[in-house]
Design a protein around this motif. Structure first.
Motif, mmCIF file in Angstrom:
data_model
loop_
_atom_site.group_PDB
_atom_site.id
_atom_site.type_symbol
_atom_site.label_atom_id
_atom_site.label_comp_id
_atom_site.label_asym_id
_atom_site.label_seq_id
_atom_site.Cartn_x
_atom_site.Cartn_y
_atom_site.Cartn_z
ATOM 1 N N LEU A 1 35.180 -2.830 -26.262
ATOM 2 C CA LEU A 1 34.232 -3.481 -25.435
ATOM 3 C C LEU A 1 35.059 -4.377 -24.392
ATOM 4 C CD1 LEU A 1 32.095 -5.530 -27.793
ATOM 5 C CD2 LEU A 1 31.611 -3.422 -26.458
ATOM 6 N N ILE B 1 29.542 -5.845 -16.340
ATOM 7 C CA ILE B 1 29.053 -7.267 -16.051
ATOM 8 C C ILE B 1 29.138 -7.683 -14.529
ATOM 9 C CG2 ILE B 1 28.892 -9.665 -17.051
ATOM 10 C CD1 ILE B 1 28.248 -7.767 -19.227
ATOM 11 N N LEU C 1 26.906 -5.824 -12.534
ATOM 12 C CA LEU C 1 25.603 -6.063 -12.689
ATOM 13 C C LEU C 1 25.161 -7.609 -12.054
ATOM 14 C CD1 LEU C 1 23.031 -5.193 -14.589
ATOM 15 C CD2 LEU C 1 23.519 -7.321 -15.894
ATOM 16 N N PHE D 1 17.994 -10.540 -6.502
ATOM 17 C CA PHE D 1 17.153 -11.800 -6.735
ATOM 18 C C PHE D 1 17.576 -13.266 -6.014
ATOM 19 C CE2 PHE D 1 16.915 -9.858 -10.795
ATOM 20 C CZ PHE D 1 15.459 -9.591 -10.788
ATOM 21 N N LEU E 1 12.269 -11.413 -17.746
ATOM 22 C CA LEU E 1 12.536 -10.279 -16.827
ATOM 23 C C LEU E 1 11.903 -10.952 -15.227
ATOM 24 C CD1 LEU E 1 11.154 -7.316 -18.440
ATOM 25 C CD2 LEU E 1 13.662 -7.781 -17.738
ATOM 26 N N THR F 1 11.814 -13.216 -11.763
ATOM 27 C CA THR F 1 13.002 -13.730 -10.990
ATOM 28 C C THR F 1 13.649 -14.731 -11.485
ATOM 29 O OG1 THR F 1 11.699 -12.608 -9.398
ATOM 30 C CG2 THR F 1 13.611 -13.854 -8.496
ATOM 31 N N VAL G 1 15.769 -15.336 -14.429
ATOM 32 C CA VAL G 1 17.107 -14.501 -14.349
ATOM 33 C C VAL G 1 18.003 -15.414 -13.650
ATOM 34 C CG1 VAL G 1 18.416 -12.654 -13.318
ATOM 35 C CG2 VAL G 1 16.181 -12.184 -14.287
ATOM 36 N N LEU G 2 17.550 -16.228 -12.612
ATOM 37 C CA LEU G 2 18.457 -16.975 -11.790
ATOM 38 C C LEU G 2 18.647 -18.409 -13.024
ATOM 39 C CD1 LEU G 2 16.909 -17.072 -8.557
ATOM 40 C CD2 LEU G 2 18.838 -16.050 -9.303
ATOM 41 N N THR H 1 37.064 -14.894 -13.571
ATOM 42 C CA THR H 1 36.567 -13.824 -14.464
ATOM 43 C C THR H 1 35.893 -14.362 -15.700
ATOM 44 O OG1 THR H 1 38.647 -12.911 -14.737
ATOM 45 C CG2 THR H 1 37.654 -12.050 -13.293
ATOM 46 N N VAL I 1 32.737 -15.446 -15.056
ATOM 47 C CA VAL I 1 31.737 -14.425 -14.911
ATOM 48 C C VAL I 1 31.452 -13.797 -16.144
ATOM 49 C CG1 VAL I 1 31.284 -12.556 -13.540
ATOM 50 C CG2 VAL I 1 32.601 -14.498 -12.555
ATOM 51 N N SER I 2 32.563 -13.650 -16.929
ATOM 52 C CA SER I 2 32.385 -12.845 -18.151
ATOM 53 C C SER I 2 31.209 -13.233 -18.982
ATOM 54 C CB SER I 2 33.320 -12.936 -18.877
ATOM 55 O OG SER I 2 33.336 -11.894 -19.783
ATOM 56 N N LEU J 1 28.423 -13.905 -18.139
ATOM 57 C CA LEU J 1 27.082 -13.492 -17.531
ATOM 58 C C LEU J 1 26.465 -12.416 -18.581
ATOM 59 C CD1 LEU J 1 27.395 -12.694 -13.796
ATOM 60 C CD2 LEU J 1 25.997 -14.504 -15.056
ATOM 61 N N ARG J 2 27.227 -12.064 -19.216
ATOM 62 C CA ARG J 2 27.112 -10.908 -20.255
ATOM 63 C C ARG J 2 25.937 -11.552 -21.516
ATOM 64 N NH1 ARG J 2 31.676 -8.292 -22.548
ATOM 65 N NH2 ARG J 2 32.687 -9.489 -20.815
ATOM 66 N N ALA K 1 23.056 -10.717 -19.456
ATOM 67 C CA ALA K 1 22.805 -9.092 -19.190
ATOM 68 C C ALA K 1 22.584 -8.406 -20.221
ATOM 69 C CB ALA K 1 24.170 -8.712 -18.430
ATOM 70 N N ILE K 2 23.406 -8.390 -21.320
ATOM 71 C CA ILE K 2 23.011 -7.501 -22.444
ATOM 72 C C ILE K 2 21.557 -7.934 -22.835
ATOM 73 C CG2 ILE K 2 23.746 -7.015 -24.593
ATOM 74 C CD1 ILE K 2 26.594 -8.215 -23.669
ATOM 75 N N LEU L 1 18.988 -8.760 -21.132
ATOM 76 C CA LEU L 1 18.188 -8.156 -20.081
ATOM 77 C C LEU L 1 18.006 -6.873 -20.438
ATOM 78 C CD1 LEU L 1 18.712 -9.417 -16.453
ATOM 79 C CD2 LEU L 1 16.721 -9.812 -18.185
ATOM 80 N N MET M 1 29.171 -7.887 -31.109
ATOM 81 C CA MET M 1 30.511 -7.545 -30.507
ATOM 82 C C MET M 1 30.633 -8.496 -29.102
ATOM 83 S SD MET M 1 31.425 -5.641 -32.627
ATOM 84 C CE MET M 1 33.056 -4.814 -32.345
ATOM 85 N N HIS M 2 29.792 -8.713 -28.358
ATOM 86 C CA HIS M 2 30.079 -9.205 -27.196
ATOM 87 C C HIS M 2 30.235 -10.765 -27.493
ATOM 88 C CE1 HIS M 2 29.632 -6.052 -24.033
ATOM 89 N NE2 HIS M 2 29.024 -5.489 -25.130
#
Lengths: 88, 677
Positions: free
Chosen positions: A59, A66, A69, A77, B467, B469, B472-473, B568, B571-572, B574-575, B578-579, B581, B641-642
């Motif tokens: 992973l 990510i 994405l 958006f 889903l 807009t 999501v923000l 990072t 930012v990581s 964000l998963r 993201a996952i 979504l 896992m994430h």
């Protein structure tokens, strides 16, 4: 500011860009995972108890997607730099 | 909870005549983590085993060798035996049963080898069927050399050139030419090199008699009878396994315990008349250990519990204090995740409680679907009945706790098998016309947080559409926010850990600036989004200060190389969005496909679910099952896992890796599984 482009075209280009961002990042992550995956399968064949750790290692490069994405989401958006230069 | 249990250093010294009762008592109490004596002091020697150590370990080896033949592995106990029964059956088990098992197993192995060699013979005979010779014609000559094998091209002419006196047979098999060449012995060398030019590869010919076909038939008959002999033997082994499995595991346990006890003195220091045991015990149990040992040895033993000052000195000198992590029942399963990474050192933090707080939350936020949540719960409860080992139990409990969060988030996100799934039918939905009406008025539904589906919620809570807009923000913000908290908690633990080790510079100039950087980086982003320039500028100043602190830190300017890593890190997170979504997207697409494409098309363009034909509904349900099954498989794996990765990579690195793994507290003793107490 002068009107230089049609909103539909611009929105389409942004969408293409967003798709490329995620897609290319996915390819990158895939290339990264390829080596790890092969190694993990090798280790698991020898020692099945390693499966959990192996899956976890696989992973690690997924962070790349990510990032891609994130860029896509921002494009789709949150990013409105063209608001002044497109036809309504 | 967050810290490992407090330990005290204990020294037990006693006369050698009480070594047996002391070992017996220690084993029963299961309190003392023995520090092995390393033989470093001249006055003390290594201890010697007591009692029948040799017999026990020999018996154990015997038992294990034939239990391997029966493929017996440790498992969750179904039956327990009292020690007396094990003792009375042990002799029979080790000698008679063991010999029987070994003999049967060896016979099976021999049969298998025999079958294999017959099979090989058959394989090498098959090609010879194209030649007209009986098998005895291939061997037993004094003056003739024989070459039998495959060749790439015809060899007759060239062989005749070097050796006029020759006999050559050839025939073509499936994809090669088989040749048998007989020449006088003295020509063998030349003929061999000629044959090599034709790509000749020699075959080995089994020394048998009669025609090839009859030889093959005999061999096949032999194989059949051997297989016939093997089947009942295998059944016999299987029956024996069923009959003796439990008692063998119990005997194994009994013998292991005995070896453990009799060999324990190997870890002690000894003089001619006395022994000394060093070890660690949890502080709250040290009094009990002392009194129990003293009464067991009838006063012929001295138990000293060192005070904290002295123990600290030992730790300073690099002795490993064992770590005992202890958490309340609900948190316990999450120790598995801690262990998978590393056991913390005695002075470090045990992050299990934090994992218990954050992990289920993250899992829930990613999965966030009532339908999937319930399915995962059912699957996991089924697995729980099947897998009974400790590791599996812990894993399953982790998922159960996390899954409850997934169901709770399902209410927030309004998803029962995806946003278009069963929510509207169960919880209610605005009629189509009314949604259109509201949209027309620019009210409520649309691309806002609540999306365009018009779902109604219980208790006046309207579900948010992941889903849409704005949702999501919002979720991007939430993910980063969770990330900042998660990382900051890690950093705080990191600072405290460094302080525990007395490394102030590392604490304030390595760990602290990271925390400041991450918090204020996120605040600066927030300021940018909200258009609050003051917030951005203020955060920018703090970020600058933190960077200056990093440069002043132990790594110097090299510390700056880590800065991108801290960005990072955030930012990581964000998963988390993201996952989630991705799985919502798949569920949404599947539902759309079934309800708005497949079913209407197959029922001749009907749009109302009441008008769908039976065939359409059946096919639609198949499509739905497939999509949701795939989604569910991913839905168990990835949300697990994430977050795991977020803990290991993003959080643990803030406080864990600094000093490496610890030694787990493993007190001398044994937890009975197959033996009755």
């Amino acid at each position: 500011m002068a009107v230089v482009a049609d909103a539909g075209v611009l929105y389409g280009l942004v969408a293409v860009g967003a798709g490329l961002a995620t897609g290319l990042a996915g390819i990158g992550a895939g290339v990264g995972e390829q080596g790890i995956g092969a190694a993990v399968v090798g280790v698991v064949a020898e020692e099945p108890g390693f499966l959990g750790k192996g899956l976890f290692l696989m992973l690690l490069p997924e962070t790349l997607i990510i990032f891609g994405l994130a860029v896509s989401l921002i494009l789709m958006f949150a990013w409105t730099p063209f608001s002044g230069i497109v036809t309504p | 909870m967050l810290r490992p249990v407090k330990m005290s250093r204990v020294v037990v010294a006693g006369s050698k005549d009480v070594i047996s009762p002391v070992v017996e008592k220690l084993h029963e109490l299961r309190l003392l983590h023995i520090v092995n004596y390393n033989g470093s002091q001249a006055e003390f020697g290594m201890g010697k085993p007591i009692g029948k150590a040799k017999e026990y370990s020999e018996d154990l080896i015997k038992l294990r060798s034939f239990s391997r033949h029966l493929a017996i592995k440790s498992k969750a106990p179904e039956k327990t035996y009292p020690e007396s029964q094990v003792l009375s059956e042990m002799d029979n088990l080790l000698n008679n049963v063991g010999a029987d098992v070994t003999a049967t197993f060896e016979r099976i192995t021999a049969i298998e080898a025999d079958v294999k060699s017959k099979q090989d013979q058959i394989n090498s005979l098959r090609p010879l069927a194209v030649l007209p010779l009986p098998l005895e014609a291939y061997y037993g000559y004094d003056s003739l050399a024989t070459f039998v094998g495959t060749a790439a091209s015809a060899v007759d002419a060239d062989v005749a050139k070097v050796s006029p006196a020759s006999e050559i047979y050839s025939g073509s098999a499936k994809n090669a030419t088989i040749v048998a060449v007989f020449v006088p012995v003295e020509k063998a060398g030349e003929v061999s090199s000629v044959l090599a030019e034709h790509g000749f590869a020699e075959m080995s010919i089994p020394r048998l008699e009669g025609s090839v076909d009859s030889a093959i038939a005999t061999l096949e008959g032999g194989i059949k009878s051997l297989e016939g002999e093997k089947v009942p033997l295998q059944k016999k082994l299987a029956d024996m396994r069923k009959q003796y499995e439990d008692i063998m595991l119990a005997t194994d346990e009994y013998l292991s315990v005995q070896t453990q006890k009799t060999e324990a003195p190997l870890r002690f220091a000894e003089t001619a008349n006395a022994f000394v045991i060093d070890g660690w015990v949890t502080s709250d149990q040290s009094g009990r250990l002392k009194s129990e040992l003293e009464s067991a040895a009838g006063g012929k033993v001295d138990v000293q519990v060192l005070d904290d000052k002295e123990s600290d000195d030992l730790v300073e000198h690099g002795e490993d204090v064992p770590t005992k992590i202890d958490n309340p029942g609900l948190v316990k399963p999450y120790e598995l995740i801690t262990r998978l990474f590393a056991i913390p050192e005695y002075k470090e933090f045990d992050p299990s409680l934090l994992i218990f707080v954050f992990f289920p939350l993250m899992f829930g936020m990613i999965l966030g679907d009532i339908g999937y949540g319930i399915m995962v719960l059912l699957v996991v409860l089924l697995l729980k009945r099947k897998f009974r080992t400790d590791g599996w139990k812990q894993l399953i409990n982790i998922v159960i706790i996390a899954d409850i969060w997934a169901i709770i988030f399902g209410f927030f996100f309004g998803e029962i098998f995806g946003p278009l799934g069963l929510w509207g039918r169960i919880m209610g939905q605005l009629p189509e016309a009314q949604i259109e009406l509201l949209k027309g008025e620019g009210l409520y539904f649309g691309e806002g947080v609540f999306g365009s589906l018009g779902r109604l919620g219980p208790l006046g809570i309207f579900p948010m559409d992941r889903l849409a807009t704005n949702a999501v923000l919002l979720l991007i913000g939430t993910s980063i926010f969770i990330g900042v908290i998660h990382c900051s908690v890690g950093s705080i633990l990191g600072i405290k850990t460094e302080l525990n080790y007395g490394e102030k510079k590392h604490a304030y100039f390595e760990r602290l600036p990271v925390m400041l950087f991450q918090i204020f980086f996120a605040l600066a982003l927030l300021g940018l989004v909200m258009g609050q320039m003051i917030l951005v500028i203020a955060s920018g100043i703090v970020i600058l200060v933190s960077i200056v602190m990093m440069v002043m830190g132990p790594e110097g300017p090299m510390g700056l190389a880590h800065v991108p890593f801290y960005v990072t890190n955030l930012v990581s997170y964000l998963r988390l969005l993201a996952i989630g979504l991705a799985s919502v997207g798949l569920a949404y697409a599947g539902n759309q496909l079934a309800f708005f494409v497949v079913m209407p098309m197959l029922s001749g363009g009907a749009t109302d679910s009441a008008e769908f034909s039976i065939a359409a509904i059946v096919i639609g349900v198949i499509v739905l099952t497939l999509v949701h099954f795939i989604n569910l498989l991913l839905g168990i794996l990835t949300p697990f896992m994430h977050p795991l990765r977020l803990h290991y990579v993003e959080m643990f690195t803030k406080f864990y890796s600094a000093h490496g793994g610890g030694v787990e507290y493993s007190p001398f003793g044994h937890v009975r599984k197959f033996l009755k107490a």
